[in-house]
Design a protein around this motif. Structure first.
Motif, short mmCIF file in Angstrom:
data_model
loop_
_atom_site.label_atom_id
_atom_site.label_comp_id
_atom_site.label_asym_id
_atom_site.label_seq_id
_atom_site.Cartn_x
_atom_site.Cartn_y
_atom_site.Cartn_z
N PHE A 1 0.81 -1.22 0.00
CA PHE A 1 0.00 0.00 0.00
C PHE A 1 0.85 1.27 0.00
N GLU A 2 2.15 1.12 -0.24
CA GLU A 2 3.00 2.31 -0.35
C GLU A 2 2.56 3.14 -1.54
N GLY A 3 2.41 4.44 -1.33
CA GLY A 3 1.95 5.32 -2.39
C GLY A 3 0.46 5.26 -2.61
N ILE A 4 -0.25 4.43 -1.82
CA ILE A 4 -1.70 4.28 -2.01
C ILE A 4 -2.47 4.82 -0.81
N THR A 5 -2.05 4.43 0.38
CA THR A 5 -2.73 4.89 1.60
C THR A 5 -1.78 4.82 2.79
N THR A 6 -2.20 5.40 3.90
CA THR A 6 -1.42 5.37 5.13
C THR A 6 -1.92 4.24 6.03
N ILE A 7 -1.00 3.46 6.56
CA ILE A 7 -1.33 2.39 7.50
C ILE A 7 -1.36 2.95 8.91
N PHE A 8 -2.51 2.83 9.57
CA PHE A 8 -2.60 3.19 10.99
C PHE A 8 -2.37 1.89 11.76
N ALA A 9 -1.14 1.71 12.24
CA ALA A 9 -0.72 0.43 12.84
C ALA A 9 -0.76 0.54 14.36
N LEU A 10 -1.76 -0.09 14.95
CA LEU A 10 -1.98 0.00 16.39
C LEU A 10 -1.35 -1.19 17.11
N ARG A 11 -0.63 -0.90 18.17
CA ARG A 11 -0.04 -1.97 18.96
C ARG A 11 -1.13 -2.84 19.57
N ASP A 12 -0.94 -4.16 19.51
CA ASP A 12 -1.95 -5.08 20.04
C ASP A 12 -2.08 -4.94 21.55
N ASN A 13 -3.30 -5.17 22.04
CA ASN A 13 -3.54 -5.05 23.48
C ASN A 13 -2.91 -6.22 24.24
N PRO A 14 -2.64 -6.05 25.54
CA PRO A 14 -2.10 -7.15 26.34
C PRO A 14 -3.09 -8.31 26.42
N ARG A 15 -2.56 -9.51 26.57
CA ARG A 15 -3.38 -10.71 26.74
C ARG A 15 -3.25 -11.18 28.18
#
Length: 667
Positions: free
Chosen positions: A553-567
């Motif tokens: 998705f480079e050049g297409i959109t921005t990735i909003f990458a959220l850190r996974d919650n604790p388990r």
């Protein structure tokens, strides 16, 4: 045309012994090994052998099956102990098991009482939203449900075979029935092998994947007069058959490879024993299996099977453990034996002694009365649960349950309150995208997309992409969609991650197929932000499969990458019922890597914005189970819907930063 030989009618004591062995093995494997023995497969083939023998004899003798008498006969053998166990287990479940399990249990009582528990468990086995269900005292009724379905349909198979043989083709009945059973066997085992390969969790409980075991027992019942062999040979084979039954659960991981062709192993053991007993021998296995102790235990094995599992589940609940010592296991077996003896003698024996033809209406009325306490108690329990939850919702003030607001607004939560969502309601409160069926289920293929929020003329579009760990942020996104004029496009696949590879062996073939397919709609109609998770569990780096997917998705959109919650270590709604929230929490260093994983990862594409909301789950030392009087999780690792909603503000801040990041790049 001559028909097949009719076997000599006789009592087969070795089958009672086989039942005894199977029931004992089931209990041993459940109690001490935490696994499955293959004993139910033994029950299935024995049932197929006996019921085929009985119905075949009736058809040849009378030319019909008196279906009402047949069903009443089944009822008086099966209902007394089964419904007493159901009733007792229902009452003890109410008293001993956590409220978080109540909805599951009420549903399982009904499905067990009406003999479709196997289908319910099959559905749950492939439904990711139900996979965190705890073991219930009624799960073992899946095998009885399959047997019940077999008992009801088998007379029709026998009758149709008789009709075809006598009225249509004018062929010998036994030969015709043999052909029919052979066709059923071939069709069922072919399907069983296929479905076990493609969807084993479903196959394990699928009646159609198990019918071949019953039909194999029927085939054996027809062919037994022809299975005459050297006595020395069959003596050895009989003992081999007993060893096969005893060690199947050790040799094979039954719960993950059955039924399919693997189930031929325990069924072949039963076949060898029956053949050996038919031929007889001085030192044959039938001498042991037909001895008085085995005969007696076999006669109460039905009750033993019914009692051992709920006793084990209640043991786990009462002592808050998931293991059983040798001493306690022996006690469980002895108590199961005692209860099976008493229930057989006090409940079953008097009812089985009633004559069906002379007391038909009395027996029918009695069987209905046996069912009523279970159905009535379970119905009242469901009404009580719904009313209790409704009363609680009417009386609480939402201001007393700030959730994450205690962290970012520094508000105080009222002390001494029961956390919400309450355990009673924790399993039913899911993000609306799930109740809208806006997701692709575990075993389904294809891509599904739904749009939420401001869909008419949005300023920005966010695509929520991934599995349940993306999906449980949906309630938070919904809270500020109108404020930021956002459209939320949901691309969700159960038990899946947005990745090009299955890096830890957890992703199914349908998940990997979905990952290939979902790229096209996301690139053809790209969102402003693609919202997904960036880490897995407590890992200290970002998986390569995530990086490779983001590069697309480079050049297409921005990735909003959220850190996974604790388990967490335990099911939180169930845990906080019996422990303090502190006892249900875990150390931060056990749940999260100290350094954000993206700081340890190379070659991250330039189109990624990282967000980390871990501080709204954990302080410097502890990851909490309850924050601001709100349950943080609905199980061990999925954020509760209410807590997700209270995270809306900090998530909005991160989304706004990501939009600024996006605009700066475009500018």
């Amino acid at each position: 045309m001559n028909d097949l030989r009719v076997p000599q009618k006789k009592f087969r004591p070795e089958l009672e012994g086989v039942r005894a062995v199977a029931a004992f093995l089931v209990a041993i494997y459940h109690i001490w090994l935490g696994s499955v023995s293959g004993g139910v497969d033994v029950f299935f083939i024995v049932s197929g052998y006996l019921i085929t023998t009985s119905l075949l004899s009736k058809m040849e003798r009378e030319g019909r099956i008196r279906i009402s008498e047949y069903l009443l006969g089944l009822g008086k053998r099966l209902f007394p102990i089964a419904f007493f166990v159901l009733f007792t287990s229902t009452v003890l479940s109410f008293l001993l098991l956590p409220q978080a399990q109540w909805r599951q249990i009420i549903s399982e009582v009904f499905s067990s009482a009406f003999y479709f528990q196997n289908w319910r468990l099959a559905t749950n086995a492939v439904d990711y939203l139900a996979q965190n269900n705890e073991a219930s005292p009624f799960q073992h009724f899946w095998a009885l449900s399959i047997q019940g379905q077999f008992y009801v349909t088998w007379p029709l198979i026998i009758f149709l075979s008789f009709y075809v043989a006598k009225k249509i083709f004018k062929t010998p009945f036994r030969k015709t029935l043999l052909s029919v059973l052979t066709l059923i066997f071939l069709a069922s085992i072919s399907y069983s092998v296929y479905i076990t390969t493609t969807n084993q969790p479903w196959a394990y409980f699928d009646t159609f994947a198990r019918v071949w075991e019953f039909s194999l027992g029927g085939i054996l019942a027809i062919l037994i007069p022809y299975l005459l062999f050297n006595k020395s040979l069959v003596t050895v084979l009989g003992w081999i058959g007993l060893c096969i039954i005893g060690f199947t659960g050790i040799v094979l991981p039954v719960s993950t490879v059955f039924p399919g062709y693997a189930a031929l192993l325990p069924t072949s053991g039963v076949i060898l024993i029956i053949i050996a007993a038919e031929n007889g021998g001085r030192f044959g296995v039938e001498k042991l299996l037909g001895s008085k102790p085995f005969l007696y235990f076999g006669s109460i094995s039905y009750g033993f099977y019914l009692w051992h599992w709920p006793l084990l589940v209640f043991y786990y609940a009462y002592f808050q453990t998931d293991t059983v010592s040798i001493r306690d296991g022996i006690i469980l077996i002895l108590v199961s034996f005692l209860l099976s003896f008493l229930s057989t003698k006090v409940l079953e024996a008097p009812i089985r002694g009633l004559s069906i033809r002379e007391s038909k209406w009395k027996l029918a009325s009695l069987l209905i009365l046996i069912m009523l306490p279970v159905l009535g108690t379970n119905t009242l329990w469901g009404i009580y649960m719904d009313r209790s939850e409704a009363a609680f919702k009417q009386n609480y003030d939402i201001q007393d349950y700030p959730g994450a607001r205690t962290i970012y607004e520094n508000v105080d939560a009222t002390t001494g309150l029961t956390p919400i969502t309450t355990p009673l309601d924790s399993t039913s409160q899911l993000p609306s995208m799930y109740t809208d069926e806006c997701y692709v289920k575990m075993k389904e293929s294809g891509v599904k997309m739904c749009s939420y929020g401001e869909t008419e003329d949005p300023d920005y579009t966010i695509a929520l992409v991934g599995g349940s760990h993306s999906g449980h942020w949906f309630p938070a996104l919904e809270q500020f969609a109108e404020e930021l004029n956002l459209q939320i496009d949901v691309y969700n696949k159960d038990a899946c991650r947005f990745s090009t590879e299955d890096f830890d062996g957890q992703l199914s073939d349908t998940c990997m197929e979905w990952n290939e397919l979902v790229v096209e709609p996301l690139t053809e109609n790209p969102p402003d932000l693609l919202f997904t998770t960036s880490t897995v569990d407590s890992g200290d780096t970002i998986p390569a499969g995530y990086i490779e997917m983001w590069e697309k998705f480079e050049g297409i959109t921005t990735i909003f990458a959220l850190r996974d919650n604790p388990r967490m270590a335990e099911n939180i709604p169930a845990c906080v019922e019996v422990k303090t929230p502190e006892e249900c929490s875990i150390p931060r260093d056990k749940a999260l890597a100290e350094t954000p994983p993206w700081e340890n990862t190379q070659n991250i594409p330039n189109n990624v914005y990282f967000a980390d909301l871990s501080d709204y789950f954990c302080d410097e030392e502890t990851c909490h189970s309850v924050i601001g009087n709100v349950l943080v999780y609905r199980d061990t690792h999925h954020i509760s819907t209410l807590y997700s909603m209270t995270l809306a503000e900090p998530l909005k801040w991160e989304i706004e930063k990501a939009i600024e990041y996006l605009e700066e790049k475009e500018g």
